[in-house]
Design a protein around this motif. Structure first.
Motif: not given
Length: 283
Positions: A103-105, A108, A162-167, A170
């Motif tokens: 959970r990157r969100d 962070n 969360m690959k779909d929300k990564m650049t 990243q």
């Protein structure tokens, strides 16, 4: 030009009203202080330590619930650094919880509130240079396990959840780190024999060691499709098979759980840890 004349009577009146002006709010404030209805006489038994229930919740919710974590931490930013012992010294911080589930969100957000990122956090974030430098500075640190006995490599792989929300950058860094850790050969933790699901059934259930409401354990099958041992009615740490009816709790070498079996029916379990042996009967 008018002249203001102060008489003794004027001075006395001014003094009286001045005193009242000062005293009235002070009296109200005093009443507020000593209003026993606003004082909670049932303080947490370890006060001024933060209540266990709050610490437990913020660490638990950090696995999946950003909104609730924000509600808790925005009020008390020190909770961003909260840690909880799930059982037998399985310490996990709020940021550690968010890290191993990718959970990157949440990670962070917690960092923005003062959480302390660890090697496992950086592995999940795909911080290739940081993790590589830590390993080079402390050889074999890659073998160290995180909360619940979860390996560094597993944390790195969780970083792609969360690959779909990564650049693109990243994603590239995460994949580069995973490849690096895989080549090390020992960043994936210990390998344990896999217990087939049909063989798990006999262990499942509740075990009691006392008459108290909480005096017992529950053995369940967790999300990783392995046996887990937790407090009554709850999930807990994973049980890693190491022999006939014998398991290690989350891979912790100092805690073993052995099930007593008769005619393929489990009768009880015995927990062995330093200076303690505890027997709980299956109910």
């Amino acid at each position: 030009m008018s002249k203001t004349i102060f008489t003794r009577r004027t001075a006395i009146k001014s003094s009286v009203f001045g005193l009242l002006a000062v005293s009235i709010p002070n009296i109200s404030y005093a009443k507020e202080i000593f209003n026993t209805e606003k004082i909670n006489p049932k303080l947490f038994h370890r006060y001024p330590s933060i209540d266990d229930a709050i610490v437990n919740e913020v660490v638990g919710k950090s696995h999946f619930d950003l909104d609730r974590v924000k509600e808790l931490v925005d009020k008390r930013t020190e909770l961003a650094r909260a840690s909880w012992d799930w059982s037998f010294g399985d310490w996990e911080s709020a940021i550690g919880a968010a890290s191993h589930v990718g959970r990157r969100d949440i990670v962070n957000y917690l960092i923005s509130k003062g959480a302390r990122p660890t090697m496992f956090t950086y592995a999940m974030l795909g911080a290739f240079n940081i993790v590589k430098s830590m390993i080079e500075m402390t050889p074999n640190i890659q073998k160290t396990l995180g909360p619940h006995g979860i390996s560094l490599l597993t944390h790195a792989r969780a970083g792609l959840r969360m690959k779909d929300k990564m650049t693109e950058g990243q994603i590239e860094n995460s994949e580069k780190l995973i490849e690096y850790l895989e080549k090390l050969g020992n960043a994936g933790g210990e390998s344990y024999a896999k217990l087939e699901e049909d063989k798990m059934q006999k262990y499942l259930g509740d075990y009691r060691y006392g008459e108290g409401e909480k005096d017992g354990f529950s053995v369940k099958k967790n999300m990783r499709k392995m046996l887990s041992l937790g407090k009554l009615g709850e999930f807990g740490g994973g049980l890693n098979p190491v022999g006939d009816n014998r398991f290690l709790y989350n891979g912790v070498s100092s805690v073993s759980i052995t099930f007593q079996v008769e005619n393929d029916i489990v009768k009880s379990l015995t927990i062995n840890e330093p200076e303690l042996t505890l027997i709980a009967k299956k109910v």
